[in-house]
Structures are given as C-alpha cells and as structure tokens.
Scaffold this motif. Structure first.
Motif, PDB file in Angstrom:
ATOM      1  N   ASP A  45       0.720  -1.393  -0.181  1.00  0.00           N
ATOM      2  CA  ASP A  45       0.087   0.157   0.050  1.00  0.00           C
ATOM      3  C   ASP A  45       0.829   1.345   0.052  1.00  0.00           C
ATOM      4  O   ASP A  45       0.561   2.315   0.714  1.00  0.00           O
ATOM      5  N   GLY A  46       1.961   1.197  -0.750  1.00  0.00           N
ATOM      6  CA  GLY A  46       2.897   2.465  -0.892  1.00  0.00           C
ATOM      7  C   GLY A  46       3.713   2.517   0.419  1.00  0.00           C
ATOM      8  O   GLY A  46       4.125   3.772   0.594  1.00  0.00           O
ATOM      9  N   GLN A  47       3.645   1.561   1.432  1.00  0.00           N
ATOM     10  CA  GLN A  47       4.392   2.052   2.674  1.00  0.00           C
ATOM     11  C   GLN A  47       5.500   0.892   2.842  1.00  0.00           C
ATOM     12  O   GLN A  47       5.179  -0.085   2.379  1.00  0.00           O
ATOM     13  N   LEU A  48       6.223   1.062   3.794  1.00  0.00           N
ATOM     14  CA  LEU A  48       7.306   0.125   4.164  1.00  0.00           C
ATOM     15  C   LEU A  48       6.859  -0.481   5.334  1.00  0.00           C
ATOM     16  O   LEU A  48       6.500  -0.022   6.332  1.00  0.00           O
ATOM     17  N   GLU A  49       6.727  -1.959   5.504  1.00  0.00           N
ATOM     18  CA  GLU A  49       6.087  -2.868   6.537  1.00  0.00           C
ATOM     19  C   GLU A  49       7.371  -3.518   7.101  1.00  0.00           C
ATOM     20  O   GLU A  49       8.000  -4.139   6.253  1.00  0.00           O
ATOM     21  N   ILE A  50       7.694  -3.333   8.242  1.00  0.00           N
ATOM     22  CA  ILE A  50       8.599  -4.150   8.843  1.00  0.00           C
ATOM     23  C   ILE A  50       8.305  -4.992   9.939  1.00  0.00           C
ATOM     24  O   ILE A  50       7.363  -4.609  11.010  1.00  0.00           O
ATOM     25  N   ALA A  51       8.487  -6.181   9.925  1.00  0.00           N
ATOM     26  CA  ALA A  51       8.109  -7.156  11.108  1.00  0.00           C
ATOM     27  C   ALA A  51       9.242  -7.629  11.958  1.00  0.00           C
ATOM     28  O   ALA A  51      10.279  -7.650  11.538  1.00  0.00           O
ATOM     29  N   LEU A  52       8.963  -7.511  13.431  1.00  0.00           N
ATOM     30  CA  LEU A  52      10.220  -7.492  14.158  1.00  0.00           C
ATOM     31  C   LEU A  52       9.762  -8.347  15.408  1.00  0.00           C
ATOM     32  O   LEU A  52       8.422  -8.524  15.867  1.00  0.00           O
ATOM     33  N   VAL A  53      10.653  -8.676  16.104  1.00  0.00           N
ATOM     34  CA  VAL A  53      10.469  -9.567  17.626  1.00  0.00           C
ATOM     35  C   VAL A  53      11.262  -8.433  18.682  1.00  0.00           C
ATOM     36  O   VAL A  53      12.406  -8.342  18.312  1.00  0.00           O
ATOM     37  N   ARG A  54      10.679  -8.120  19.769  1.00  0.00           N
ATOM     38  CA  ARG A  54      11.234  -7.337  20.816  1.00  0.00           C
ATOM     39  C   ARG A  54      11.845  -8.144  21.826  1.00  0.00           C
ATOM     40  O   ARG A  54      11.145  -9.241  22.198  1.00  0.00           O
ATOM     41  N   GLU A  55      12.962  -8.011  22.501  1.00  0.00           N
ATOM     42  CA  GLU A  55      13.519  -8.731  23.369  1.00  0.00           C
ATOM     43  C   GLU A  55      12.452  -8.693  24.871  1.00  0.00           C
ATOM     44  O   GLU A  55      12.260  -7.491  25.129  1.00  0.00           O
ATOM     45  N   GLY A  56      12.220 -10.088  25.489  1.00  0.00           N
ATOM     46  CA  GLY A  56      11.177  -9.860  26.517  1.00  0.00           C
ATOM     47  C   GLY A  56       9.919  -9.804  26.000  1.00  0.00           C
ATOM     48  O   GLY A  56       9.030  -9.847  26.857  1.00  0.00           O
ATOM     49  N   GLY A  57       9.791  -9.805  24.551  1.00  0.00           N
ATOM     50  CA  GLY A  57       8.324  -9.850  24.445  1.00  0.00           C
ATOM     51  C   GLY A  57       7.739 -11.270  23.850  1.00  0.00           C
ATOM     52  O   GLY A  57       6.858 -11.570  23.067  1.00  0.00           O
ATOM     53  N   GLY A  58       8.578 -12.217  24.338  1.00  0.00           N
ATOM     54  CA  GLY A  58       8.331 -13.639  23.967  1.00  0.00           C
ATOM     55  C   GLY A  58       8.629 -13.793  22.273  1.00  0.00           C
ATOM     56  O   GLY A  58       9.572 -13.021  21.893  1.00  0.00           O
ATOM     57  N   ASP A  59       7.956 -14.462  21.680  1.00  0.00           N
ATOM     58  CA  ASP A  59       8.216 -14.877  20.130  1.00  0.00           C
ATOM     59  C   ASP A  59       7.104 -14.183  19.379  1.00  0.00           C
ATOM     60  O   ASP A  59       6.903 -14.141  18.419  1.00  0.00           O
ATOM     61  N   GLU A  60       6.287 -13.161  20.023  1.00  0.00           N
ATOM     62  CA  GLU A  60       5.307 -12.339  19.366  1.00  0.00           C
ATOM     63  C   GLU A  60       6.001 -11.518  18.331  1.00  0.00           C
ATOM     64  O   GLU A  60       6.664 -10.520  18.791  1.00  0.00           O
TER      65      GLU A  60
END
Length: 198
Positions: free
Chosen positions: A151-166
C-alpha cells in the motif's frame, strides 16, 4: 456493377480491419486496467523504455505497463529513482490508474545506520536484504525479521526482547530514499538513516 461490388467489398474489409485493430487496443487497455484493478501494489523490473517522466514496468506477472510519472514526481513520491533493471514497487490508484507512490526496492536494499539515540557513541540500524529479509544491526533488544512494500508503505516485522516470540508488524511512510539516505516515519517515530560506507 462488378466495379461497385468490388469497391463495396474493399470498403467492408478495410472497416473490418480497423475494427479488429481497435478491438485489440481495447483489449490491451482492459488487460492493463484488470492488472491494476486487482493489485493496488504492482511489483516488477524497470524496463529500458523508461524515460524522464515514464516508467516502463515489466511486472512479476509478465505484463508491461507504461506509467506516467509526472503527477507522482510533482508530489515528491518517487523514492530511490529508477534505472533499467531496478526492482520497483508501485502503488497505483484504482480509480485513476495512475501511480501514487513509486519505490525503488533496489535502492532500498542495504545496511542503514544512525547514531545510537541513547549515547551517540555507536551506531545501530537495519539491514534490508533481497527476498524480504530484514536484520538488526547492533540492536540486541530488537530483532528485525522481514520487510515489504505494501500500500505504498514500508512494512517491517520484528520481535522485541522480552516480548516472547510474538511478532510485531509496523507500517511506515517513506519520506526520503536515495543512494545515501533513508528516512521513514510512523505514528510515533521518525527514523533517519545513512547508508553504511563500505
């Protein structure tokens, strides 16, 4: 009588020929419209018929689109330029069939760094790689996973430390992309990167 009949037949064949040509052009326009209607995002390679205000896009589905860039350039929404062979992502308005955002994925790929906002003594950043792979640079608390243009935007997926594997997915609006700079922003933050010098 024979001469008149011959002239009539010739005129009929000529008209049929023109109709066939018109019909072919209409079908080609319909095919292009169908491609755009089904995909607001179109991905492909910049073709060698591209010019200053035209992008020839050879799409991943095998279509060749000739896209006018006059309006999108006026709106400063062409990011990373375009050159023959570059991988492109184009967001097309379904109503007008005109590009709204053009992003050069080839220019986007690389290692992007900024000063560490905590102390400024080191750098951190993101590696944007081929195949939609993203990796963190000097960021142990954030693990980047994937990226894509949607949709014309940059999508980035990440995992934060302490956030489990979510996995967390964030959408960013592009502000600047060239050979040396990458700037994008979300609802809360603006990220200003420089390309890592080799």
């Amino acid at each position: 009588m024979t001469l008149a009949l011959t002239a009539l037949m010739a005129a009929t064949f000529t008209q049929c020929g023109n109709k066939a040509t018109q019909k072919t052009e209409e079908v080609e326009r319909e095919d292009t419209a169908t491609v755009v209607e089904k995909n607001s995002m179109v991905y492909g390679i910049c073709g060698d018929a591209s010019a200053m205000n035209t992008l020839e896009l050879i799409t991943d589905t095998g279509d060749t689109l000739s896209l006018s860039l006059e309006k999108v350039k006026e709106d400063n929404k062409v990011f990373g330029g375009y050159g023959v062979g570059d991988r492109m992502a184009v967001y097309i308005d379904k109503g007008s069939n005109e590009p709204e955002v053009v992003i050069n994925e080839s220019t986007l790929m690389g290692n992007w760094l900024m000063p560490n906002p905590i102390d400024g003594s080191s750098t951190l950043g993101i590696a944007i790689k081929d195949g939609g792979i993203a990796e963190s640079i000097n960021q142990p608390t954030i693990i980047y996973k994937t990226w894509r243009i949607i949709d014309g935007q940059l999508e980035i997926a990440l995992v934060r430390e302490g956030g489990g594997d979510e996995e967390e997915t964030n959408l960013y609006t592009m502000k600047k992309l060239d050979a040396d700079s990458l700037i994008f922003f979300g609802p809360e933050d603006t990220f200003e990167y420089s390309r890592e010098k080799k």
